[in-house]
Each structure stands twice: as structure tokens, then as C-alpha cells.
Design a protein around this motif. Structure first.
Motif, PDB file in Angstrom:
ATOM      1  N   PRO A   1       0.768  -1.203   0.007  1.00 54.65           N
ATOM      2  CA  PRO A   1      -0.041   0.150  -0.052  1.00 54.65           C
ATOM      3  C   PRO A   1       0.973   1.233  -0.037  1.00 54.65           C
ATOM      4  CG  PRO A   1      -0.814  -1.620   1.427  1.00 54.65           C
ATOM      5  CD  PRO A   1       0.761  -1.997   1.201  1.00 54.65           C
ATOM      6  N   GLY A   2       0.513   2.110  -0.660  1.00 46.54           N
ATOM      7  CA  GLY A   2       1.314   3.377  -0.754  1.00 46.54           C
ATOM      8  C   GLY A   2       0.755   4.329  -1.900  1.00 46.54           C
ATOM      9  N   PRO A   3       1.501   5.392  -2.262  1.00 46.38           N
ATOM     10  CA  PRO A   3       0.809   6.462  -3.420  1.00 46.38           C
ATOM     11  C   PRO A   3       0.996   6.097  -4.732  1.00 46.38           C
ATOM     12  CG  PRO A   3       2.954   7.057  -2.567  1.00 46.38           C
ATOM     13  CD  PRO A   3       2.740   6.013  -1.664  1.00 46.38           C
ATOM     14  N   SER A   4       0.126   6.095  -5.390  1.00 48.09           N
ATOM     15  CA  SER A   4      -0.016   5.882  -6.980  1.00 48.09           C
ATOM     16  C   SER A   4       0.394   7.108  -7.675  1.00 48.09           C
ATOM     17  CB  SER A   4      -1.524   5.376  -7.303  1.00 48.09           C
ATOM     18  OG  SER A   4      -1.850   4.163  -6.759  1.00 48.09           O
ATOM     19  N   TYR A   5       0.637   6.842  -8.954  1.00 47.22           N
ATOM     20  CA  TYR A   5       1.009   7.896  -9.875  1.00 47.22           C
ATOM     21  C   TYR A   5       0.429   9.257  -9.515  1.00 47.22           C
ATOM     22  CZ  TYR A   5       2.836  10.404 -13.891  1.00 47.22           C
ATOM     23  OH  TYR A   5       3.546  11.421 -14.746  1.00 47.22           O
ATOM     24  N   GLY A   6       0.920  10.203  -9.240  1.00 51.19           N
ATOM     25  CA  GLY A   6       0.325  11.631  -8.946  1.00 51.19           C
ATOM     26  C   GLY A   6       0.057  11.881  -7.713  1.00 51.19           C
ATOM     27  N   ASP A   7      -0.098  10.889  -6.759  1.00 54.56           N
ATOM     28  CA  ASP A   7      -0.428  11.246  -5.640  1.00 54.56           C
ATOM     29  C   ASP A   7       0.571  11.998  -4.860  1.00 54.56           C
ATOM     30  OD1 ASP A   7      -2.773  10.036  -5.328  1.00 54.56           O
ATOM     31  OD2 ASP A   7      -2.057   8.053  -4.698  1.00 54.56           O
ATOM     32  N   ASP A   8       0.498  13.103  -4.631  1.00 57.55           N
ATOM     33  CA  ASP A   8       1.624  14.080  -4.208  1.00 57.55           C
ATOM     34  C   ASP A   8       2.748  14.387  -5.080  1.00 57.55           C
ATOM     35  OD1 ASP A   8      -0.103  14.863  -1.737  1.00 57.55           O
ATOM     36  OD2 ASP A   8       0.778  12.812  -0.587  1.00 57.55           O
ATOM     37  N   GLY A   9       2.391  14.313  -6.201  1.00 53.99           N
ATOM     38  CA  GLY A   9       3.648  14.371  -7.090  1.00 53.99           C
ATOM     39  C   GLY A   9       4.129  12.940  -7.411  1.00 53.99           C
ATOM     40  N   ALA A  10       3.802  11.860  -6.765  1.00 56.41           N
ATOM     41  CA  ALA A  10       4.667  10.490  -7.030  1.00 56.41           C
ATOM     42  C   ALA A  10       4.718  10.292  -8.222  1.00 56.41           C
ATOM     43  CB  ALA A  10       3.631   9.727  -6.027  1.00 56.41           C
ATOM     44  N   GLY A  11       5.896  10.056  -8.874  1.00 56.80           N
ATOM     45  CA  GLY A  11       6.183   9.527 -10.195  1.00 56.80           C
ATOM     46  C   GLY A  11       6.541  10.676 -11.098  1.00 56.80           C
TER      47      GLY A  11
END
Length: 247
Positions: free
Chosen positions: A183-193
Motif C-alpha cells: 500500500p502506498g501512493p499511486s502515480y500523481g499522489d502528492d506528485g509521486a512519479g
């Protein structure tokens, strides 16, 4: 990073005009609009590259439509009260480039993605004016997002389906992003990726390979017709098959 002037000129001067090309992006997220979609977010990167090169693009979120289950072109002819797929199929056939985007769930593409592939398959019996599959002469690609393993597996499944239908798959025709396992951030969550060089590079390369191949096919008039015409095979032509008496 500052590029050498020659490299800068190469990046900003593509080798051809692409303004007569059309691209359709099918997002198979499980979320309905306007809920944010990680998959549509990454697809938007590829779409932006095409937009900047005057390609006509459209992104559809399939959960915004009522798409019947089945493998026929219009499922209202098979007991369904409503089926929005025929209108989507018309857009598919108008496009030189088709990009399917899917999230990962339990290591697989989404259920909506499978539904889209089945509906695309339902049209595969249609032939063009040369007796080939009507999908011939078009280019396909795939974008995958998630926070669990499965990018390559999902891309393999989608790209196999597209080539089986008749799409041309250019080199490196997939791109994706996954976060840390679990579990964790996906693409775009808080700029992830957004700053992931691997994803940026693969998305860019995929997009340009789709563009280049679409340009080649359009200029060539599609796939040459010798040896792959169902209508001619049905008429008895065997295109050098070693057993001409085969039935």
C-alpha cells in the motif's frame, strides 16, 4: 539540464508533419469522472506530447459510459437495453493510434480493460476494402499504473490482444509507473512519479514510437495486402502455402 544546441534542435524539430494523425486514449480506470485517476494522469503525458505535435487526440474514461458485456459489435442486438460501445468503436476506427491505459489490481489489468478488449475483439471480423482485418494499418500502445507489481504483465496482455486483432505494435510500446511494493501512493499522489526518469523516458519513447509508426503506415497506405487477405483465402488463394489442396 542544458542541452547541446544540436541536441536541442533535434528535440524541437521532429522529422515529419503529424497533423493528419488521430489518436484515441481509452482509460480503463475503475473511477468515474470527475474523481482523479492515476491512469488518466499518466496517459495525459503521452497525450500532451501528441497535442504539441498537432495530432488530434481524445481521451475517454470508459466508466463514464454504459458498455454492455459481450463480443458482438452492438449488444443491443443481443438482449441488452443500452450499449454505448458502438459510438466508442467508431472513434476507435477513426484513430490511427490507440492507447489503452489500465490500473493494476491483484497483478492484473482492470476489469474495465478486459471489457474493452472483449468489445474490440467483437469487431475483429470486419474487413477493410482489401479483405484484411479492419484494424490493419493502425498502431497500438499501453500505459499501466499502480502501487503493486504487474506493469509488464499487464502490458504484455494488452499488447498481445491488440496485435492479435491487427494492430501494429512498435518497439517499446508500453510505459508505466508503480510505487513501492505494498500500500502506498499511486502515480500523481502528492506528485509521486512525476520526477521518475524511467517513467518519463518510457512514456516519451512509447509516444514517439507510436507516432513514427503511425506516420510510416499512413504514408505506406497500411499493411501490404499480399498474403493476409481473408477474402482471398476464402476464395481459395493460398499465398504460397506448401499444400494448395488443404481444405
Amino acid at each position: 539540464m542544458t542541452l547541446h544546441p544540436k541536441a536541442e534542435a533535434t528535440c524541437r524539430n521532429p522529422p515529419a508533419d503529424y497533423s493528419d494523425l488521430k489518436a484515441l486514449f481509452l482509460s480503463t480506470t475503475l473511477k468515474k469522472d470527475p474523481e482523479p485517476s492515476h491512469t488518466a494522469d499518466l496517459m495525459g503525458v503521452s497525450k500532451a506530447i501528441m497535442d504539441s505535435n498537432s495530432i488530434s487526440t481524445e481521451l475517454l474514461r470508459l466508466t463514464d459510459y454504459q458498455i454492455a458485456f459481450g463480443v458482438y459489435p452492438d449488444m443491443t442486438e443481443h438482449g441488452w437495453a443500452r450499449d454505448d460501445w458502438p459510438d466508442i468503436q467508431r472513434k476507435v476506427m477513426e484513430a490511427d493510434i490507440l492507447v489503452i491505459g489500465t490500473p493494476i489490481w491483484l497483478g492484473e489489468e482492470s476489469s474495465v480493460c478486459r471489457l474493452a478488449i472483449e468489445r474490440l475483439y467483437g469487431y475483429s471480423g470486419n474487413l477493410n476494402d482489401h479483405g484484411q482485418s479492419d484494424y490493419y494499418g493502425r498502431v497500438g500502445g499501453c500505459i499501466v499504473t499502480g502501487n503493486e507489481d504487474g506493469v509488464k504483465h499487464c502490458a504484455m496482455t494488452v499488447l498481445y490482444a491488440l496485435q492479435h486483432l491487427g494492430y501494429v505494435i512498435p518497439p517499446q510500446a508500453d510505459a508505466g509507473w508503480i510505487g513501492e511494493a505494498g500500500p502506498g501512493p499511486s502515480y500523481g499522489d502528492d506528485g509521486a512519479g512525476y520526477d521518475n526518469d524511467f517513467t518519463q523516458r518510457n512514456t516519451t519513447f512509447m509516444t514517439w514510437n507510436l507516432i513514427h509508426m503511425a506516420r510510416v503506415l499512413k504514408d505506406a497506405g497500411g499493411i501490404p495486402v499480399h498474403g493476409n487477405q481473408r477474402s482471398e483465402w476464402a476464395a481459395g488463394c493460398r499465398f504460397d502455402h506448401p499444400n494448395p489442396d488443404y481444405r
